[in-house]
Scaffold this motif. Structure first.
Motif, mmCIF file in Angstrom:
data_model
loop_
_atom_site.group_PDB
_atom_site.id
_atom_site.type_symbol
_atom_site.label_atom_id
_atom_site.label_comp_id
_atom_site.label_asym_id
_atom_site.label_seq_id
_atom_site.Cartn_x
_atom_site.Cartn_y
_atom_site.Cartn_z
ATOM 1 N N TYR A 63 0.842 -1.199 0.000
ATOM 2 C CA TYR A 63 0.000 0.000 0.000
ATOM 3 C C TYR A 63 0.881 1.255 0.000
ATOM 4 C CZ TYR A 63 -4.085 2.845 0.492
ATOM 5 O OH TYR A 63 -5.071 3.766 0.224
ATOM 6 N N GLY A 66 -10.000 4.610 9.290
ATOM 7 C CA GLY A 66 -9.425 3.734 8.254
ATOM 8 C C GLY A 66 -8.227 4.413 7.627
ATOM 9 N N THR A 74 -1.569 8.055 4.800
ATOM 10 C CA THR A 74 -1.416 8.809 3.549
ATOM 11 C C THR A 74 -1.998 10.229 3.625
ATOM 12 O OG1 THR A 74 -3.383 7.625 2.883
ATOM 13 C CG2 THR A 74 -1.302 6.875 1.933
ATOM 14 N N ASP A 80 -7.420 2.323 12.617
ATOM 15 C CA ASP A 80 -7.494 1.339 11.534
ATOM 16 C C ASP A 80 -7.510 -0.048 12.157
ATOM 17 O OD1 ASP A 80 -6.642 1.593 8.264
ATOM 18 O OD2 ASP A 80 -6.575 -0.408 9.163
ATOM 19 N N SER A 128 -6.207 -2.707 10.677
ATOM 20 C CA SER A 128 -5.082 -3.523 10.197
ATOM 21 C C SER A 128 -3.781 -3.122 10.890
ATOM 22 C CB SER A 128 -4.940 -3.384 8.681
ATOM 23 O OG SER A 128 -3.703 -3.918 8.275
ATOM 24 N N TRP A 145 -13.801 0.692 13.199
ATOM 25 C CA TRP A 145 -14.639 1.881 13.399
ATOM 26 C C TRP A 145 -15.814 1.531 14.298
ATOM 27 C CZ3 TRP A 145 -15.242 6.576 14.237
ATOM 28 C CH2 TRP A 145 -16.368 7.328 13.908
ATOM 29 N N SER A 170 -11.348 8.096 4.204
ATOM 30 C CA SER A 170 -10.914 8.058 2.800
ATOM 31 C C SER A 170 -10.670 6.627 2.334
ATOM 32 C CB SER A 170 -9.623 8.886 2.653
ATOM 33 O OG SER A 170 -8.998 8.610 1.428
ATOM 34 N N MET A 171 -11.378 6.233 1.318
ATOM 35 C CA MET A 171 -11.196 4.954 0.629
ATOM 36 C C MET A 171 -11.283 3.765 1.578
ATOM 37 S SD MET A 171 -11.001 6.268 -2.270
ATOM 38 C CE MET A 171 -11.008 4.734 -3.175
ATOM 39 N N THR A 172 -12.151 3.872 2.564
ATOM 40 C CA THR A 172 -12.236 2.789 3.546
ATOM 41 C C THR A 172 -13.637 2.198 3.630
ATOM 42 O OG1 THR A 172 -11.928 2.183 5.858
ATOM 43 C CG2 THR A 172 -12.557 4.478 5.447
ATOM 44 N N ALA A 186 -14.745 1.035 6.158
ATOM 45 C CA ALA A 186 -15.175 1.228 7.554
ATOM 46 C C ALA A 186 -16.473 2.020 7.624
ATOM 47 C CB ALA A 186 -14.079 1.946 8.338
HETATM 48 C C1 LIG Z 1 -7.701 1.598 0.961
HETATM 49 S S1 LIG Z 1 -7.121 1.797 2.599
HETATM 50 C C2 LIG Z 1 -7.289 3.568 2.799
HETATM 51 C C3 LIG Z 1 -6.190 4.152 3.626
HETATM 52 C C4 LIG Z 1 -6.191 5.677 3.687
HETATM 53 N N1 LIG Z 1 -7.376 6.188 4.340
HETATM 54 C C5 LIG Z 1 -6.064 6.265 2.301
HETATM 55 O O1 LIG Z 1 -6.975 6.959 1.852
HETATM 56 O O2 LIG Z 1 -5.017 6.034 1.649
HETATM 57 C C6 LIG Z 1 -8.492 1.195 3.544
HETATM 58 C C7 LIG Z 1 -8.170 1.063 5.037
HETATM 59 O O3 LIG Z 1 -9.385 0.889 5.758
HETATM 60 C C8 LIG Z 1 -9.121 -0.020 6.823
HETATM 61 N N2 LIG Z 1 -10.388 -0.595 7.269
HETATM 62 C C9 LIG Z 1 -11.188 -1.444 6.586
HETATM 63 N N3 LIG Z 1 -12.293 -1.716 7.304
HETATM 64 C C10 LIG Z 1 -12.180 -1.038 8.481
HETATM 65 C C11 LIG Z 1 -12.997 -0.926 9.639
HETATM 66 N N4 LIG Z 1 -14.164 -1.553 9.717
HETATM 67 N N5 LIG Z 1 -12.565 -0.145 10.656
HETATM 68 C C12 LIG Z 1 -11.366 0.502 10.584
HETATM 69 N N6 LIG Z 1 -10.553 0.435 9.501
HETATM 70 C C13 LIG Z 1 -10.945 -0.325 8.461
HETATM 71 C C14 LIG Z 1 -8.174 -1.029 6.209
HETATM 72 O O4 LIG Z 1 -7.475 -1.764 7.181
HETATM 73 C C15 LIG Z 1 -7.278 -0.143 5.353
HETATM 74 O O5 LIG Z 1 -6.128 0.267 6.035
#
Ligand SMILES: C[S@@+](CC[C@H](N)C(=O)[O-])C[C@H]1O[C@@H](n2cnc3c(N)ncnc32)[C@H](O)[C@@H]1O
Length: 249
Positions: A15, A50, A55, A71, A73, A100, A115-117, A119
């Motif tokens: 990532y 998330g 980033t 997050d 992960s 979340w 962003s892009m999550t 969650a």
């Molecule tokens: C595509 S990445 C986005 C990272 C960052 N926000 C960005 O825009 O570059 C998605 C992130 O959401 C996290 N995520 C997914 N489901 C989640 C949840 N239910 N609660 C918290 N974090 C979560 C994942 O672990 C991952 O790190």
């Protein structure tokens, strides 16, 4: 679609970090849309849901008073922790390893960001997101398309159509309209490339196919990838549309 934690854990080493050029350009666009809508990040308490590798949190840290980032992960957060320490941002950023759903909001934040999550997907998660902010919220999600030359060819070979993930931004704005929250939305196109040696490319391709619910035929995947090798590497290029939504409470 809720993705298993292992998907994000596996993705973490690949990532992008805050130094990635494509991410930096996305971040400039996202912050610009927010500022045009009236958001001022200076001295604010910001929640980043998330947050991944940080980033967006890292470039915001110099302006914010405090960033609370969460997050689920651990491998994503390990990378974020490393960059946070290297950049001496210990006083600026608090990182929490939690989903979340499980995160407890003690005090509301000046600005909340997701962003892009995935969650923030269900109505409960969106409502919790909206309720976490005192003033502004920023949501970034997929727009109408995401095309990856090699993954698309592999999906076709597995007789699978892309039908998921996209339209996240539209669903989010539909919710804001339904609850009468003032907002603005801007779409932008972004692209990035990842080059891998054969073994890593196979891993990347298989994890993407699984994400689409496809059981990969490894022989088919290997043959397609072998035909793409150039200078010992296989290059995947993705072109996608993302949407930024800024809302005011
Ligand atoms: C595509 S990445 C986005 C990272 C960052 N926000 C960005 O825009 O570059 C998605 C992130 O959401 C996290 N995520 C997914 N489901 C989640 C949840 N239910 N609660 C918290 N974090 C979560 C994942 O672990 C991952 O790190």
């Amino acid at each position: 679609m809720e993705l298993p934690n292992s998907y994000w854990d596996k993705l973490a080493s690949r990532y992008p970090r805050y130094t990635d050029e494509s991410i930096q350009s996305d971040a400039r666009f996202i912050f610009g849309v927010a500022e045009d809508f009236g958001v001022d990040f200076e001295g604010k308490n910001i929640l980043d849901i998330g947050c991944g590798t940080g980033t967006l949190a890292i470039p915001l840290a110099s302006r914010a008073s405090k960033i609370t980032a969460l997050d689920l992960s651990k491998p994503m957060l390990d990378i974020f922790e490393y960059d946070k320490e290297t950049l001496n941002l210990e006083d600026k950023i608090d990182i929490f390893h939690t989903s979340w759903d499980d995160f407890i909001i003690k005090d509301k934040y000046d600005i909340s960001l997701a962003s892009m999550t995935p969650a923030v997907s269900s109505q409960e998660q969106i409502s919790k997101f909206i309720n976490s902010t005192l003033t502004y919220g920023i949501f970034v999600g997929w727009g109408d398309f995401k095309n990856n030359d090699i993954i698309d060819e592999l999906l076709k070979k597995h007789n699978t159509l892309k039908n998921k993930t996209f339209g996240q931004t539209q669903r989010f704005t539909d919710y804001l309209k339904a609850v009468n929250i003032k907002h603005d939305v801007k779409y932008f196109q972004t692209s990035w490339s990842d080059s891998y040696i054969f073994e890593d490319a196979l891993d990347y391709a298989i994890s993407h196919l699984e994400r689409f619910g496809v059981e990969p035929d490894v022989k088919v995947v290997e043959n397609i990838l072998l035909a793409k090798i150039k200078d010992n590497k296989i290059k995947f290029t993705t072109n996608a549309q993302k949407g930024v939504v800024v809302f005011k409470i």
